[in-house]
Write a protein that holds these residues in place. Structure first.
Motif, PDB file in Angstrom:
ATOM      1  N   SER A  32       0.827  -1.205   0.000  1.00  0.00           N
ATOM      2  CA  SER A  32       0.000   0.000   0.000  1.00  0.00           C
ATOM      3  C   SER A  32       0.861   1.254   0.000  1.00  0.00           C
ATOM      4  CB  SER A  32      -0.923  -0.002   1.232  1.00  0.00           C
ATOM      5  OG  SER A  32      -1.663   1.193   1.315  1.00  0.00           O
ATOM      6  N   ASP A  33       1.898   1.268   0.841  1.00  0.00           N
ATOM      7  CA  ASP A  33       2.767   2.444   0.934  1.00  0.00           C
ATOM      8  C   ASP A  33       3.465   2.719  -0.398  1.00  0.00           C
ATOM      9  OD1 ASP A  33       2.071   2.706   3.582  1.00  0.00           O
ATOM     10  OD2 ASP A  33       3.888   1.726   4.358  1.00  0.00           O
ATOM     11  N   LEU A  34       3.952   1.670  -1.041  1.00  0.00           N
ATOM     12  CA  LEU A  34       4.656   1.842  -2.316  1.00  0.00           C
ATOM     13  C   LEU A  34       3.694   2.315  -3.407  1.00  0.00           C
ATOM     14  CD1 LEU A  34       6.982  -1.296  -2.237  1.00  0.00           C
ATOM     15  CD2 LEU A  34       7.674   1.094  -2.014  1.00  0.00           C
ATOM     16  N   ALA A  35       2.474   1.800  -3.404  1.00  0.00           N
ATOM     17  CA  ALA A  35       1.477   2.249  -4.387  1.00  0.00           C
ATOM     18  C   ALA A  35       1.151   3.725  -4.170  1.00  0.00           C
ATOM     19  CB  ALA A  35       0.214   1.396  -4.281  1.00  0.00           C
ATOM     20  N   ASN A  36       1.054   4.136  -2.915  1.00  0.00           N
ATOM     21  CA  ASN A  36       0.781   5.543  -2.602  1.00  0.00           C
ATOM     22  C   ASN A  36       1.881   6.452  -3.141  1.00  0.00           C
ATOM     23  OD1 ASN A  36      -1.594   4.940  -1.217  1.00  0.00           O
ATOM     24  ND2 ASN A  36      -0.582   4.805   0.759  1.00  0.00           N
ATOM     25  N   ILE A  37       3.130   6.068  -2.907  1.00  0.00           N
ATOM     26  CA  ILE A  37       4.261   6.862  -3.384  1.00  0.00           C
ATOM     27  C   ILE A  37       4.247   6.945  -4.908  1.00  0.00           C
ATOM     28  CG2 ILE A  37       6.777   6.946  -3.556  1.00  0.00           C
ATOM     29  CD1 ILE A  37       6.852   5.538  -0.796  1.00  0.00           C
ATOM     30  N   HIS A  38       4.038   5.814  -5.536  1.00  0.00           N
ATOM     31  CA  HIS A  38       4.021   5.712  -7.001  1.00  0.00           C
ATOM     32  C   HIS A  38       2.948   6.606  -7.605  1.00  0.00           C
ATOM     33  CE1 HIS A  38       3.286   3.801 -10.946  1.00  0.00           C
ATOM     34  NE2 HIS A  38       4.520   3.341 -10.872  1.00  0.00           N
ATOM     35  N   GLU A  39       1.735   6.521  -7.092  1.00  0.00           N
ATOM     36  CA  GLU A  39       0.621   7.245  -7.696  1.00  0.00           C
ATOM     37  C   GLU A  39       0.657   8.743  -7.408  1.00  0.00           C
ATOM     38  OE1 GLU A  39      -1.807   5.507  -9.939  1.00  0.00           O
ATOM     39  OE2 GLU A  39       0.219   4.688  -9.747  1.00  0.00           O
ATOM     40  N   PHE A  40       1.096   9.123  -6.210  1.00  0.00           N
ATOM     41  CA  PHE A  40       1.190  10.557  -5.943  1.00  0.00           C
ATOM     42  C   PHE A  40       2.302  11.176  -6.784  1.00  0.00           C
ATOM     43  CE2 PHE A  40       2.140  14.447  -3.490  1.00  0.00           C
ATOM     44  CZ  PHE A  40       0.855  14.972  -3.433  1.00  0.00           C
ATOM     45  N   GLY A  41       3.364  10.394  -7.016  1.00  0.00           N
ATOM     46  CA  GLY A  41       4.433  10.877  -7.879  1.00  0.00           C
ATOM     47  C   GLY A  41       3.958  11.128  -9.292  1.00  0.00           C
ATOM     48  N   LEU A  42       3.006  10.336  -9.761  1.00  0.00           N
ATOM     49  CA  LEU A  42       2.433  10.524 -11.099  1.00  0.00           C
ATOM     50  C   LEU A  42       1.374  11.626 -11.130  1.00  0.00           C
ATOM     51  CD1 LEU A  42       1.951   6.816 -12.253  1.00  0.00           C
ATOM     52  CD2 LEU A  42       3.700   8.425 -13.030  1.00  0.00           C
ATOM     53  N   ALA A  43       0.746  11.891  -9.991  1.00  0.00           N
ATOM     54  CA  ALA A  43      -0.386  12.824  -9.956  1.00  0.00           C
ATOM     55  C   ALA A  43       0.001  14.261  -9.677  1.00  0.00           C
ATOM     56  CB  ALA A  43      -1.395  12.364  -8.899  1.00  0.00           C
ATOM     57  N   TYR A  44       1.125  14.472  -8.998  1.00  0.00           N
ATOM     58  CA  TYR A  44       1.450  15.848  -8.595  1.00  0.00           C
ATOM     59  C   TYR A  44       2.951  16.021  -8.428  1.00  0.00           C
ATOM     60  CZ  TYR A  44       1.969  20.037  -5.755  1.00  0.00           C
ATOM     61  OH  TYR A  44       2.353  21.271  -5.295  1.00  0.00           O
ATOM     62  N   ASN A  45       3.438  17.183  -8.856  1.00  0.00           N
ATOM     63  CA  ASN A  45       4.817  17.566  -8.625  1.00  0.00           C
ATOM     64  C   ASN A  45       4.851  19.085  -8.517  1.00  0.00           C
ATOM     65  OD1 ASN A  45       7.625  18.530  -9.797  1.00  0.00           O
ATOM     66  ND2 ASN A  45       7.922  16.441  -9.033  1.00  0.00           N
ATOM     67  N   ALA A  46       5.377  19.596  -7.424  1.00  0.00           N
ATOM     68  CA  ALA A  46       5.346  21.030  -7.165  1.00  0.00           C
ATOM     69  C   ALA A  46       6.069  21.830  -8.243  1.00  0.00           C
ATOM     70  CB  ALA A  46       5.966  21.325  -5.804  1.00  0.00           C
ATOM     71  N   SER A  47       7.115  21.268  -8.828  1.00  0.00           N
ATOM     72  CA  SER A  47       7.869  21.984  -9.855  1.00  0.00           C
ATOM     73  C   SER A  47       7.295  21.800 -11.246  1.00  0.00           C
ATOM     74  CB  SER A  47       9.339  21.535  -9.832  1.00  0.00           C
ATOM     75  OG  SER A  47       9.436  20.148 -10.120  1.00  0.00           O
ATOM     76  N   SER A  48       6.291  20.946 -11.378  1.00  0.00           N
ATOM     77  CA  SER A  48       5.640  20.712 -12.672  1.00  0.00           C
ATOM     78  C   SER A  48       4.131  20.621 -12.458  1.00  0.00           C
ATOM     79  CB  SER A  48       6.174  19.420 -13.304  1.00  0.00           C
ATOM     80  OG  SER A  48       5.573  19.187 -14.573  1.00  0.00           O
ATOM     81  N   PRO A  49       3.477  21.759 -12.179  1.00  0.00           N
ATOM     82  CA  PRO A  49       2.051  21.725 -11.831  1.00  0.00           C
ATOM     83  C   PRO A  49       1.138  21.155 -12.906  1.00  0.00           C
ATOM     84  CG  PRO A  49       2.822  23.978 -12.199  1.00  0.00           C
ATOM     85  CD  PRO A  49       4.041  23.125 -12.130  1.00  0.00           C
ATOM     86  N   ILE A  50       1.571  21.148 -14.173  1.00  0.00           N
ATOM     87  CA  ILE A  50       0.705  20.611 -15.231  1.00  0.00           C
ATOM     88  C   ILE A  50       0.454  19.120 -15.020  1.00  0.00           C
ATOM     89  CG2 ILE A  50       2.566  20.001 -16.825  1.00  0.00           C
ATOM     90  CD1 ILE A  50      -0.942  21.452 -17.664  1.00  0.00           C
TER      91      ILE A  50
END
Length: 484
Positions: free
Chosen positions: A239-257
């Protein structure tokens, strides 16, 4: 998502002088079958989850005895002018919306009846069942159908820049480090899922798909291969690894698009709530169903992870967030300066035992924002789907964006035609076929007008039918497939 007790979270209750003017609800679907085998389907458990959630929101916004009832909204029979309900054309999301609405406006019995001209009274079927339409909506901005049958978060965004930004995550240090450090972990669990995930796919690259497959199995399968490997510790790590993976794909502060789904949602929330304020004929309650990735994108954009790291996790089935318009003014038409907004979130099914709670947005430190502040902050992150701004941000100049770039889109079309490699000979054949089609069309027209018909001798013979082999699809590397 495993929410902890937060100091700034509270169960909201309107004060005696407070009036709820309208609300916007965004909800995830209920429990479904695994994404490993398409198409996904809403389960009976999932239907129950969103039904209960709809019932809770009824008790908050619809019930005539509620202190937080939306001002003037119909309590027994749904008034379709007061509701706007949307979901992508998807089995799971549309089905979830329908079940949610049955909790929001359950069968009304004899109240939902009609007296005919001959004096006969007809009650709607199924004990006065209320048929509330769910309008179709594109995922993010102009996404495709069947979003919940896909595991690739950006597949239905329709935004090339967002896709490229998410793909960049696969080159990040965080991703590459975890890809290497978790190899042994995923291979250790291979006996559990090797019938679906081959050894080469059992890596952090497919963290969400593997988690989803096992998560669904633990809910619905009485027997799981090598289930002794699924210890509480290993399940938590998945679960923890899936959370990291998906949030990394969904949001990045330096690339808001990368969070374009959250940006489009923010734009829609503001525009619909503005309508609720400016026009008495606009819907009082707006409801939209969408995928978990939209939650993650919006959470990142609205700075909720600063409130709690729980907001970087995948939200549970039937999770929902709501935006309430309210005023303490006694005026029937309060000014914008007299209106405020509060944000509520329920991880999982909203119910009396798990009510939606208030959280502060945009690092404001308070859970109630003046309307003008709310709009100002939302506009900083909002992109209207299909607008010129959206097209610019996404780097899209074709399709619905072509109208904004007539010269460039024409050039793209010309380049595509040029790159097709069509030879003069092929072009000549196509031209001849078109000509033949015109001749045959004219011939048919002449025969039809004159009442004549052509016949031919039936030749004896056999026809052959070739059938594709049946069987369920096996999982392959998800990174090469466009998914939502």
């Amino acid at each position: 998502m495993h929410t902890k007790a937060l100091l700034l979270a509270s169960v909201p209750a309107a004060t005696a002088a407070e009036t709820i003017l309208g609300a916007y609800i965004f909800s995830r679907h209920g429990d479904r079958t695994t994404k490993a085998y398409s198409p996904t389907k809403l389960t009976a458990l999932g239907a129950e989850q969103v039904y209960i959630s709809g019932s809770w929101y009824r008790s908050r916004y619809i019930d005539e005895k509620s202190s937080t009832r939306i001002n003037g909204i119909s309590s027994d029979l749904a008034d379709l002018t007061e509701l706007a309900v949307t979901a992508p054309v998807d089995n799971v999301l549309q089905g979830s919306a329908g079940n949610f609405l049955q909790g929001l406006y359950p069968p009304a019995g004899s109240v939902n009846s009609q007296k005919l001209a001959n004096g006969t009274t007809i009650e709607a079927p199924l004990s006065g069942y209320q048929y509330i339409p769910v309008n179709s909506a594109a995922v993010a901005s102009r996404g495709s159908n069947q979003a919940e049958s896909s595991a690739w978060l950006q597949g239905n965004s329709g935004c090339p820049a967002a896709v490229n930004s998410s793909q960049a995550y696969f080159q990040s240090k965080e991703y590459l480090d975890l890809l290497e450090s978790t190899k042994e972990f995923y291979q250790k669990l291979l006996p559990v899922y090797e019938s679906t995930f081959p050894s080469e796919s059992a890596t952090f690259k497919n963290a969400y798909s593997i988690f989803d497959y096992i998560h669904v199995s633990t809910i619905h399968n009485a027997s799981i291969p090598s289930s002794n490997l699924l210890t509480p510790s290993n399940l938590q790590t998945l679960s923890d690894l899936a959370n990291i993976h998906e949030f990394g794909l969904a949001y990045n502060a330096s690339s808001p698009i990368r969070a374009v789904a959250g940006s489009v949602l923010a734009s829609h929330i503001v525009s619909t709530l503005k309508s609720s304020i400016s026009s008495s004929s606009s819907p009082k309650l707006n409801i939209q169903f969408g995928p978990y990735g939209t939650f993650a994108s919006f959470f990142g954009l609205s700075q909720l992870p600063a409130v709690s790291k729980d907001f970087t996790a995948i939200v549970d089935y039937a999770s929902s967030m709501a935006f309430e318009l309210f005023t303490t003014s006694s005026s029937s038409s309060p000014s914008e300066n007299e209106i405020s907004v509060r944000f509520l979130f329920a991880n999982g099914t909203a119910s009396d035992s798990n009510p939606a709670k208030t959280y502060p947005l945009f690092g404001q430190g308070k859970t109630e924002l003046p309307w003008t502040t709310f709009v100002s902050e939302m506009n900083k992150i909002a992109l209207e789907g299909g607008s010129k701004e959206w097209c610019d941000a996404c780097g899209e100049k074709t399709g619905q964006c072509a109208a904004y770039f007539p010269g460039e889109s024409a050039g793209v079309a010309a380049a595509a035609k040029s790159s097709s490699g069509m030879s003069n000979a092929v072009a000549g054949v196509i031209g001849a076929m078109v000509t033949l089609g015109v001749v045959l069309g004219l011939q048919a027209l002449i025969l039809g007008v004159s009442g004549l018909r052509l016949t031919k001798r039936r030749k004896q013979g056999t026809s052959e039918v070739v059938e594709a082999p049946a069987g369920k699809s096996s999982f392959s590397d998800t990174s090469s497939v466009q998914k939502a």
